[in-house]
Design a protein around this motif. Structure first.
Motif, PDB file in Angstrom:
ATOM      1  N   SER A  82       0.932  -1.213  -0.212  1.00 24.31           N
ATOM      2  CA  SER A  82      -0.128   0.003  -0.286  1.00 24.31           C
ATOM      3  C   SER A  82       0.780   1.054   0.518  1.00 24.31           C
ATOM      4  O   SER A  82       2.181   1.469   0.222  1.00 24.31           O
ATOM      5  CB  SER A  82      -0.890   0.071   1.853  1.00 24.31           C
ATOM      6  OG  SER A  82      -0.063   0.083   2.430  1.00 24.31           O
ATOM      7  N   PRO A  83       0.467   2.468  -0.578  1.00 26.12           N
ATOM      8  CA  PRO A  83      -1.105   1.734  -1.431  1.00 26.12           C
ATOM      9  C   PRO A  83      -0.304   2.089  -2.554  1.00 26.12           C
ATOM     10  O   PRO A  83       0.068   1.128  -3.014  1.00 26.12           O
ATOM     11  CB  PRO A  83      -0.903   3.414  -1.669  1.00 26.12           C
ATOM     12  CG  PRO A  83       0.346   3.821  -1.828  1.00 26.12           C
ATOM     13  CD  PRO A  83       1.346   3.685  -0.202  1.00 26.12           C
ATOM     14  N   SER A  84      -1.683   2.055  -3.753  1.00 22.92           N
ATOM     15  CA  SER A  84      -1.770   1.182  -5.087  1.00 22.92           C
ATOM     16  C   SER A  84      -0.892   1.741  -6.109  1.00 22.92           C
ATOM     17  O   SER A  84      -0.239   1.705  -6.919  1.00 22.92           O
ATOM     18  CB  SER A  84      -2.365   0.739  -5.452  1.00 22.92           C
ATOM     19  OG  SER A  84      -3.356   1.468  -5.578  1.00 22.92           O
ATOM     20  N   SER A  85      -0.987   3.301  -5.860  1.00 27.50           N
ATOM     21  CA  SER A  85      -0.312   4.536  -6.623  1.00 27.50           C
ATOM     22  C   SER A  85      -0.858   5.615  -5.529  1.00 27.50           C
ATOM     23  O   SER A  85      -0.865   6.080  -4.654  1.00 27.50           O
ATOM     24  CB  SER A  85      -0.919   4.715  -7.536  1.00 27.50           C
ATOM     25  OG  SER A  85      -2.433   5.023  -7.329  1.00 27.50           O
ATOM     26  N   LEU A  86       0.764   6.446  -5.549  1.00 25.02           N
ATOM     27  CA  LEU A  86       0.628   7.118  -5.076  1.00 25.02           C
ATOM     28  C   LEU A  86       1.664   8.752  -6.409  1.00 25.02           C
ATOM     29  O   LEU A  86       1.530   8.858  -7.236  1.00 25.02           O
ATOM     30  CB  LEU A  86       1.715   8.066  -3.669  1.00 25.02           C
ATOM     31  CG  LEU A  86       2.975   7.368  -4.311  1.00 25.02           C
ATOM     32  CD1 LEU A  86       3.592   8.424  -4.007  1.00 25.02           C
ATOM     33  CD2 LEU A  86       3.954   6.878  -3.150  1.00 25.02           C
ATOM     34  N   GLY A 109       2.714  -3.861  -6.235  1.00 18.92           N
ATOM     35  CA  GLY A 109       3.240  -2.299  -6.764  1.00 18.92           C
ATOM     36  C   GLY A 109       2.235  -1.290  -5.833  1.00 18.92           C
ATOM     37  O   GLY A 109       0.948  -1.654  -6.428  1.00 18.92           O
ATOM     38  N   THR A 110       3.322  -0.576  -6.317  1.00 19.75           N
ATOM     39  CA  THR A 110       2.973   0.356  -5.708  1.00 19.75           C
ATOM     40  C   THR A 110       3.571   1.100  -6.982  1.00 19.75           C
ATOM     41  O   THR A 110       5.078   1.663  -6.820  1.00 19.75           O
ATOM     42  CB  THR A 110       3.475   1.811  -4.396  1.00 19.75           C
ATOM     43  OG1 THR A 110       3.364   0.720  -3.749  1.00 19.75           O
ATOM     44  CG2 THR A 110       3.550   2.569  -5.107  1.00 19.75           C
ATOM     45  N   MET A 111       2.432   2.304  -8.002  1.00 14.74           N
ATOM     46  CA  MET A 111       3.230   3.470  -8.966  1.00 14.74           C
ATOM     47  C   MET A 111       3.361   4.514  -8.070  1.00 14.74           C
ATOM     48  O   MET A 111       2.042   5.420  -7.917  1.00 14.74           O
ATOM     49  CB  MET A 111       2.567   3.029 -10.253  1.00 14.74           C
ATOM     50  CG  MET A 111       2.534   4.297 -11.295  1.00 14.74           C
ATOM     51  SD  MET A 111       1.350   4.283 -12.557  1.00 14.74           S
ATOM     52  CE  MET A 111       1.096   2.521 -12.882  1.00 14.74           C
ATOM     53  N   VAL A 112       4.573   4.961  -8.190  1.00 16.88           N
ATOM     54  CA  VAL A 112       4.674   6.487  -7.944  1.00 16.88           C
ATOM     55  C   VAL A 112       4.778   7.223  -9.243  1.00 16.88           C
ATOM     56  O   VAL A 112       5.441   7.361 -10.429  1.00 16.88           O
ATOM     57  CB  VAL A 112       6.573   6.404  -7.398  1.00 16.88           C
ATOM     58  CG1 VAL A 112       6.590   8.103  -7.140  1.00 16.88           C
ATOM     59  CG2 VAL A 112       5.755   5.428  -6.011  1.00 16.88           C
ATOM     60  N   GLU A 113       3.589   8.444  -9.533  1.00 19.36           N
ATOM     61  CA  GLU A 113       3.704   9.494 -10.462  1.00 19.36           C
ATOM     62  C   GLU A 113       3.868  10.518 -10.200  1.00 19.36           C
ATOM     63  O   GLU A 113       4.217  10.535  -8.200  1.00 19.36           O
ATOM     64  CB  GLU A 113       2.235   9.643 -10.455  1.00 19.36           C
ATOM     65  CG  GLU A 113       1.909   8.740 -11.041  1.00 19.36           C
ATOM     66  CD  GLU A 113       0.306   8.632 -11.975  1.00 19.36           C
ATOM     67  OE1 GLU A 113      -0.193   8.401 -12.634  1.00 19.36           O
ATOM     68  OE2 GLU A 113      -0.263   8.925 -10.893  1.00 19.36           O
ATOM     69  N   ILE A 114       5.186  11.642 -10.649  1.00 17.65           N
ATOM     70  CA  ILE A 114       5.998  12.462 -10.362  1.00 17.65           C
ATOM     71  C   ILE A 114       5.169  13.922 -10.072  1.00 17.65           C
ATOM     72  O   ILE A 114       4.519  13.565 -11.216  1.00 17.65           O
ATOM     73  CB  ILE A 114       7.237  13.164 -10.456  1.00 17.65           C
ATOM     74  CG1 ILE A 114       8.316  11.280 -10.383  1.00 17.65           C
ATOM     75  CG2 ILE A 114       7.364  14.046 -10.188  1.00 17.65           C
ATOM     76  CD1 ILE A 114       8.493  11.212  -9.501  1.00 17.65           C
TER      77      ILE A 114
END
Lengths: 106, 116
Positions: free
Chosen positions: A7-11, A101-106
């Motif tokens: 967690s999280p799945s994305s941020l 997986g956790t997708m990290v977006e800038i």
């Protein structure tokens, strides 16, 4: 099978932010927990092994920690090149299992 | 520098089989446990099995997957049979460090497309 829950799945975060990603194992894996970074169209890359050990060549802004069956990946100061998906993986037993997986977006 | 070099992309019809190869150095072949991991489009990583040289397969693939190795060429192979559309994925080989049990090295990936 040991289930790994991330967690999280994305941020979404900004350059310079401190980012933490959590991974929980469904049972004890001791410290047999690894973190990988994957960029689009590329193979995963090992960042952290045995919960808290930095793989050679990986920037020191990456770190890992353990508390029981909870594991944390921390990026101390997010850089543009850190846009990626991060996976935890237990290597305590087979089948080797990954978090979702956790997708990290800038 | 350790390299795992995989074979090229494949297209198969449903029901067919595919074999993917992963060539490495003699040192890596001898000192690392070789795993196969796949990733369906837009999805996460899925462990398929290990060959060292004995094999352990994920239950999901039991009966359909065969992993073999050729010591003379330091190459491991993964064959998947009775292909269906859900097997469309990128297939990776990975070398696991026998001390830390981490996947230190990965192949570049092989896209297998199952389509009629």
């Amino acid at each position: 099978d040991i289930q790994m829950t991330q967690s999280p799945s994305s941020l979404s975060a900004s350059v310079g932010d401190r980012v933490t990603i959590t991974c929980r194992a469904s049972q004890s894996v001791n410290s047999y927990l690894n973190w990988y970074q994957q960029k689009p169209g590329k193979a995963p890359k090992l960042l952290i092994y045995a919960a808290s050990n930095l793989q050679s060549g990986v920037p020191s802004r990456f770190s890992g920690s353990r508390s029981g069956t909870d594991f944390i990946l921390t990026i101390s100061s997010l850089q543009p090149e850190d846009f990626a998906t991060y996976y935890c993986q237990q290597s305590y037993s087979t089948p080797r299992t990954f978090g979702q997986g956790t997708m990290v977006e800038i | 520098q350790v390299q795992l070099v995989q074979s090229g992309a494949e297209v198969r019809e449903p029901g067919a089989s595919v074999r993917v190869s992963c060539r490495t150095s003699e040192y890596t072949f001898t000192n690392y446990y070789m795993h196969w991991v796949r990733q369906a489009p837009g999805q996460g990583l899925e462990w398929m099995g290990i060959i060292n040289p004995s094999t352990i397969y994920a239950q999901k693939f039991q009966g359909r997957v065969t992993m073999t190795r050729d010591t003379s060429t330091s190459t491991v192979y993964m064959e998947l049979s009775s292909l269906r559309s859900e097997d469309t994925a990128v297939y990776y080989c990975a070398g696991e460090n026998g001390v830390n049990f981490s996947f230190d090295y990965w192949g570049q990936g092989t896209l297998v497309t199952v389509s009629s």
